[in-house]
Each structure stands twice: as C-alpha cells, then as structure tokens.
Write a protein that holds these residues in place. Structure first.
Motif, PDB file in Angstrom:
ATOM      1  N   SER A 115       0.909  -1.224  -0.109  1.00 49.16           N
ATOM      2  CA  SER A 115      -0.016   0.090  -0.037  1.00 49.16           C
ATOM      3  C   SER A 115       0.787   1.295  -0.049  1.00 49.16           C
ATOM      4  O   SER A 115       0.292   2.390  -0.163  1.00 49.16           O
ATOM      5  CB  SER A 115      -0.894   0.210   1.099  1.00 49.16           C
ATOM      6  N   ASP A 116       1.927   1.046  -0.008  1.00 49.72           N
ATOM      7  CA  ASP A 116       3.111   2.388   0.136  1.00 49.72           C
ATOM      8  C   ASP A 116       2.867   3.081  -1.174  1.00 49.72           C
ATOM      9  O   ASP A 116       2.902   4.242  -1.406  1.00 49.72           O
ATOM     10  CB  ASP A 116       4.297   1.806  -0.004  1.00 49.72           C
ATOM     11  N   GLU A 117       2.394   2.168  -2.184  1.00 51.77           N
ATOM     12  CA  GLU A 117       2.268   2.831  -3.650  1.00 51.77           C
ATOM     13  C   GLU A 117       1.051   3.916  -3.668  1.00 51.77           C
ATOM     14  O   GLU A 117       1.242   4.839  -4.383  1.00 51.77           O
ATOM     15  CB  GLU A 117       1.847   1.679  -4.592  1.00 51.77           C
ATOM     16  N   PHE A 118       0.229   3.900  -2.779  1.00 50.64           N
ATOM     17  CA  PHE A 118      -0.948   4.809  -2.743  1.00 50.64           C
ATOM     18  C   PHE A 118      -0.113   6.061  -2.248  1.00 50.64           C
ATOM     19  O   PHE A 118      -0.450   7.462  -2.904  1.00 50.64           O
ATOM     20  CB  PHE A 118      -1.935   4.459  -1.632  1.00 50.64           C
ATOM     21  N   GLY A 119       0.789   6.022  -1.385  1.00 54.15           N
ATOM     22  CA  GLY A 119       1.437   7.305  -0.689  1.00 54.15           C
ATOM     23  C   GLY A 119       2.092   7.660  -1.931  1.00 54.15           C
ATOM     24  O   GLY A 119       2.354   9.120  -2.051  1.00 54.15           O
ATOM     25  N   VAL A 120       2.982   7.221  -2.617  1.00 50.90           N
ATOM     26  CA  VAL A 120       4.027   7.759  -3.637  1.00 50.90           C
ATOM     27  C   VAL A 120       3.234   8.438  -4.548  1.00 50.90           C
ATOM     28  O   VAL A 120       3.578   9.233  -4.921  1.00 50.90           O
ATOM     29  CB  VAL A 120       4.808   6.539  -4.338  1.00 50.90           C
ATOM     30  N   ARG A 121       2.248   7.701  -5.033  1.00 50.89           N
ATOM     31  CA  ARG A 121       1.359   8.079  -6.191  1.00 50.89           C
ATOM     32  C   ARG A 121       0.608   9.683  -5.795  1.00 50.89           C
ATOM     33  O   ARG A 121       0.615  10.649  -6.390  1.00 50.89           O
ATOM     34  CB  ARG A 121       0.262   7.438  -6.603  1.00 50.89           C
ATOM     35  N   ALA A 122      -0.057   9.485  -4.362  1.00 49.95           N
ATOM     36  CA  ALA A 122      -0.622  11.029  -3.971  1.00 49.95           C
ATOM     37  C   ALA A 122       0.381  12.089  -3.949  1.00 49.95           C
ATOM     38  O   ALA A 122      -0.205  13.101  -4.051  1.00 49.95           O
ATOM     39  CB  ALA A 122      -1.139  10.406  -2.703  1.00 49.95           C
ATOM     40  N   GLU A 123       1.654  11.868  -3.609  1.00 51.63           N
ATOM     41  CA  GLU A 123       2.547  12.905  -3.571  1.00 51.63           C
ATOM     42  C   GLU A 123       2.806  13.512  -4.888  1.00 51.63           C
ATOM     43  O   GLU A 123       3.193  14.774  -4.943  1.00 51.63           O
ATOM     44  CB  GLU A 123       3.963  12.451  -3.066  1.00 51.63           C
ATOM     45  N   VAL A 124       2.546  12.734  -5.881  1.00 48.51           N
ATOM     46  CA  VAL A 124       2.630  13.245  -7.376  1.00 48.51           C
ATOM     47  C   VAL A 124       1.457  13.578  -7.978  1.00 48.51           C
ATOM     48  O   VAL A 124       1.365  14.857  -8.654  1.00 48.51           O
ATOM     49  CB  VAL A 124       3.289  12.203  -7.977  1.00 48.51           C
ATOM     50  N   VAL A 125       0.480  12.896  -7.840  1.00 51.45           N
ATOM     51  CA  VAL A 125      -0.852  13.504  -8.667  1.00 51.45           C
ATOM     52  C   VAL A 125      -1.965  13.538  -7.746  1.00 51.45           C
ATOM     53  O   VAL A 125      -3.023  13.848  -8.262  1.00 51.45           O
ATOM     54  CB  VAL A 125      -1.199  12.080  -9.706  1.00 51.45           C
ATOM     55  N   GLY A 126      -1.847  13.429  -6.386  1.00 48.40           N
ATOM     56  CA  GLY A 126      -2.792  13.930  -5.359  1.00 48.40           C
ATOM     57  C   GLY A 126      -3.871  12.626  -5.141  1.00 48.40           C
ATOM     58  O   GLY A 126      -3.695  11.489  -5.851  1.00 48.40           O
ATOM     59  N   ASN A 127      -4.537  12.720  -3.955  1.00 47.89           N
ATOM     60  CA  ASN A 127      -5.187  11.604  -3.364  1.00 47.89           C
ATOM     61  C   ASN A 127      -6.208  10.923  -4.228  1.00 47.89           C
ATOM     62  O   ASN A 127      -6.252   9.691  -4.341  1.00 47.89           O
ATOM     63  CB  ASN A 127      -5.865  11.950  -2.350  1.00 47.89           C
ATOM     64  N   ILE A 128      -7.062  11.794  -4.881  1.00 47.82           N
ATOM     65  CA  ILE A 128      -8.176  11.179  -5.964  1.00 47.82           C
ATOM     66  C   ILE A 128      -7.654  10.346  -6.926  1.00 47.82           C
ATOM     67  O   ILE A 128      -7.966   9.331  -7.088  1.00 47.82           O
ATOM     68  CB  ILE A 128      -8.897  12.488  -6.185  1.00 47.82           C
ATOM     69  N   GLU A 129      -6.621  10.861  -7.684  1.00 49.67           N
ATOM     70  CA  GLU A 129      -5.979  10.115  -8.723  1.00 49.67           C
ATOM     71  C   GLU A 129      -5.282   8.855  -8.295  1.00 49.67           C
ATOM     72  O   GLU A 129      -5.213   7.995  -9.336  1.00 49.67           O
ATOM     73  CB  GLU A 129      -4.821  10.950  -9.577  1.00 49.67           C
ATOM     74  N   ALA A 130      -4.722   9.043  -7.029  1.00 50.44           N
ATOM     75  CA  ALA A 130      -4.134   7.754  -6.456  1.00 50.44           C
ATOM     76  C   ALA A 130      -5.130   6.861  -6.249  1.00 50.44           C
ATOM     77  O   ALA A 130      -5.025   5.595  -6.532  1.00 50.44           O
ATOM     78  CB  ALA A 130      -3.296   7.894  -5.195  1.00 50.44           C
ATOM     79  N   ILE A 131      -6.264   7.191  -5.865  1.00 44.65           N
ATOM     80  CA  ILE A 131      -7.667   6.087  -5.412  1.00 44.65           C
ATOM     81  C   ILE A 131      -8.035   5.684  -6.901  1.00 44.65           C
ATOM     82  O   ILE A 131      -8.324   4.592  -7.025  1.00 44.65           O
ATOM     83  CB  ILE A 131      -8.454   6.782  -4.472  1.00 44.65           C
ATOM     84  N   ARG A 132      -8.171   6.524  -7.715  1.00 44.60           N
ATOM     85  CA  ARG A 132      -8.707   6.121  -9.200  1.00 44.60           C
ATOM     86  C   ARG A 132      -7.665   4.999  -9.997  1.00 44.60           C
ATOM     87  O   ARG A 132      -8.429   4.316 -10.395  1.00 44.60           O
ATOM     88  CB  ARG A 132      -8.736   7.477 -10.114  1.00 44.60           C
ATOM     89  N   SER A 133      -6.714   5.373  -9.608  1.00 40.01           N
ATOM     90  CA  SER A 133      -5.711   4.455 -10.310  1.00 40.01           C
ATOM     91  C   SER A 133      -5.892   2.926  -9.937  1.00 40.01           C
ATOM     92  O   SER A 133      -5.449   1.982 -10.529  1.00 40.01           O
ATOM     93  CB  SER A 133      -4.138   4.623 -10.134  1.00 40.01           C
TER      94      SER A 133
END
Length: 419
Positions: A332-350
């Motif tokens: 689940s670390d991948e959620f945090g890495v992505r959120a840093e770059v594209v934001g929380n919503i896009e991390a969840i959408r991915s």
C-alpha cells in the motif's frame, strides 16, 4: 445469497468524484442494489452500522507476483514447489486485509491458485493470472547466472516459484502463449526490456524481436485478451506499443513523445514506484543481487517524473505495487507515492475505476454504483482527505467485501465456512 445493508456511510465513487454522506448501501446477489434509502425488499437484510466511515470500491493491484516468495527472484525460482505454495497464502491474505479485492498477477500465479480463490477454498483477492511471463534467453525472466550450466533456474519446466519461462522464436512464442492461455491465463505478460531484478540484462536493452512481440499479440487477441509488456525505456515502450501491446508495465524512462503515442493508441501504463524505494532501502539485506541493486537508482530517480508526465499527457495510469518476497507487506506504500505526485483522488482512481478500465471491466468493478459488483472497502474516515488511511496493513479498513461476501469485519479477516 444473503442481503446486507451498510448503514449511515459516506459513499465515494471515483468514477464521478462524488461523495454521498449518511446513505445506506444495499447489497444482494453479489451486487450493489441500492444507494440511499433501504428498499422494502431489504427488510430482512443483515445491517452493519458504520457511521463516519467511507465506502470505496475494492482496490485492484495491477502488478503483483504472489508466488515471488523471495525478493531474489533467482532464489524464488529454485525453491520447492510446495514451500512456494505455502508462502503464497499469507501474501494473498495480506493483500485482502489491505483492501485489495482483485490482483493482476504479472508472472507466477497458476491455475491452482486462481481456482482455490474462485472455488472459495481460500479467501483472498480475485487473481487475474498471466501464468508464466515470457522472456527471451538472457531476458528479464531468465535468472541463470553467467557461470551456471543452462539448467532450469529460469523456470522453463514450470517451477512454482519462477515468475517466467524462457521462449525464443516466433513459433515458440505462439505455442507459449497458447499454452499459458490453456492453463488459465487471463492476459499474457512479455518481457520487452531489461529489468532491475534480473542479473544479465541492463534496463536499456530491448528484448524480443518485433516479429516475436507481434506473434504474442496476435495469439492473445485471437483468444479475446491482450498483452501486457514489461518495458522501462521510451524505445522499448514504443516498440511494444507499435506491435500491439495494450498495457505497459513500469515505463520509468518514458518521454513525452512516447507518452503521446500511448494516448493515441489507447495503451495504459502501470508504473511501480514504491517497490524501488523499498528495494533501495532493504534489498541488500534481503539478498537482492548486487547487479540488480546497481540498476535501481537509474529507474528510481526518474519514476516520479514519468508518472507526472503521463498524468499530464492523459495516459491511463493504473496502480501496481510489484513487491517481492519479504516486501509484500509494503504494497500500500504505492498509494502514498502516487498521492505525492498526482494527488489523493488520482491515486485512488488508479486502483479502482482506472484499473477496471485496464482489466476491461468498466462499470462492473471500480465504482460504487447500482449494478456494480459489490467489491468494497470500508475506511475509518475519508481517504480523499487523508491518504494515509489506506497505508499499512489495513489498520484503518475495518470491513472488506468481495462479491457481496464480508471477508473482513471489525478489523479482522474471516475464514471460509467449514475451514
């Protein structure tokens, strides 16, 4: 099938971006039947009171290796089959505990694993298996050392712990694709560039001829499915896309021209960023080969820039963790890495609606909507505001539902009936 009502929840649908508060979510026959008021037909339903919680679609991880029992894939390929199978069980259970109701295995999971899940013998995420990933001799799934005899360390004879098999030539490629489909693969994985975990192929290498790649694509398309390709560099990505590949794995060294090509050809990409962070930190202590450790920084340093570029260019970007062996708990670390770059919503959408597009299940999964499959996670709080609620081992995910069946409740994974 029994009926279930989740009472007083906030429902976030990543497709629309809308959040409904204090609603009731009604489930029957494995699907979402109503959102809002409880229909009279649900008067006899079981009710779970969940005020203050947020319901999201169950997560999909598009790049896992559930049979990678060791971070050193060469070691994993040589382990006894039964030992690998036993080590797979806690990996799958851990994924379910973290809210992943579907995983797309990028090499290693076999028909037996999938059938154990599908039959209900094992409560775990649904597995979309690629069977064995296909690699050329000396490619990314060939883990034989230069000083070894050319024995079966590559997994050519189907060892449980090997993520791939070595296949060379157009005719052999056609046969291998057909064999993996016969054994239950839902999509085909090919190695189209060098990689981090393999000993003898620099990331900058391209792998497989265009004729071999096209043969794989033709056979997959004939069976109604697609090819996903491991590819790091812009050159490797372009070759794969031009040969008909529909999903790129990693893509850390992609450039703007190639990202534009992905959009034009409707090709998705699944970056895997957090695994490189963890391998850089822990790989040496886990026996990761020195040759592989030396490759990590080159891919890791540009991965976040590649993610930002693809997001800006409009590439469909799915969630992939690619954790190996002892690193699986960091999925689940991948959620945090992505959120840093594209934001929380896009991390969840991915990991939800975009993942469903990539697996060709738009509207069926990855959404909180009437008629969708009831693959759902319940979160303590609002992860749109606080992505950390999705990290760790599911500590903030008290309930996981897969196909309408409650598999985690009150923070604890349940067991199949009769187990």
């Amino acid at each position: 099938m029994s009926k279930l009502v989740l009472e007083g929840v906030a429902a976030f649908d990543p497709v629309t971006g809308k959040r409904q508060t204090n609603v009731n979510l009604c489930i029957a026959d494995g699907k979402i039947k109503a959102i809002g008021d409880v229909p009279p037909s649900f008067s006899d339903a079981r009710r779970m009171q969940l005020p203050g919680r947020t319901v999201l679609p169950g997560f999909t991880d598009l790049h896992v290796h559930v049979a990678a029992a060791n971070a050193n894939l060469g070691v994993s390929a040589s382990m006894p089959n039964f030992l690998v199978a036993l080590k797979t069980l806690p990996v799958l259970r851990g994924m379910l505990n973290r809210g992943f109701t579907t995983v797309r295995d990028a090499g290693g999971a076999d028909y037996g694993m999938c059938e154990a899940v599908n039959s209900g013998a094992l409560w775990a995420p649904r597995i979309l298996s690629s069977g064995k990933a296909l690699s050329q001799t000396g490619g990314h799934a060939d883990f034989r050392q230069r000083n070894d005899k050319l024995d079966d360390a590559c997994g050519c004879l189907g060892r449980q712990g090997a993520i791939g098999r070595v296949v060379d030539g157009v005719d052999a490629m056609r046969l291998a694709v057909r064999e993996e489909l016969l054994k239950g693969a839902t999509q085909i994985k090919v190695m189209a560039s060098g990689g981090v975990a393999s000993p003898n192929d620099p990331i900058t290498n391209t792998q497989y001829s265009e004729e071999e790649l096209r043969a794989a694509v033709q056979e997959a398309e004939a069976a109604g499915t697609y090819v996903m390709a491991h590819a790091y560099t812009a050159r490797a990505v372009r070759r794969a896309v031009e040969c008909g590949v529909k999903c790129i794995e990693h893509g850390n060294l992609i450039d703007e021209e190639t990202a534009r090509l992905l959009v034009e050809r409707d090709v998705a990409c699944v970056p895997t960023l957090a695994t490189l962070d963890r391998l850089s930190e822990k790989g040496a202590g886990l026996g990761f080969p020195i040759e592989s450790l030396e490759k990590i920084d080159g891919a890791r340093s540009v991965g976040r820039k590649a993610l930002a570029l693809m997001q800006r260019m409009g590439v469909r970007v799915g969630f992939g963790s690619d954790m190996l062996g002892e690193l699986h708990p960091f999925q689940s670390d991948e959620f945090g890495v992505r959120a840093e770059v594209v934001g929380n919503i896009e991390a969840i959408r991915s990991a939800t609606c975009v993942a469903a597009e990539i697996t060709r299940e738009t509207g069926v999964r990855g959404t909180v909507a009437v008629g969708a499959v009831a693959d759902l996670v319940v979160v303590d709080g609002d992860p749109v505001e606080d992505i950390s609620l999705l990290l760790g081992q599911g500590e903030h995910i008290p309930v996981v539902i897969k196909g309408g069946v409650v598999m985690k409740e009150a923070g604890r994974l349940l067991e199949p009936a009769g187990s």
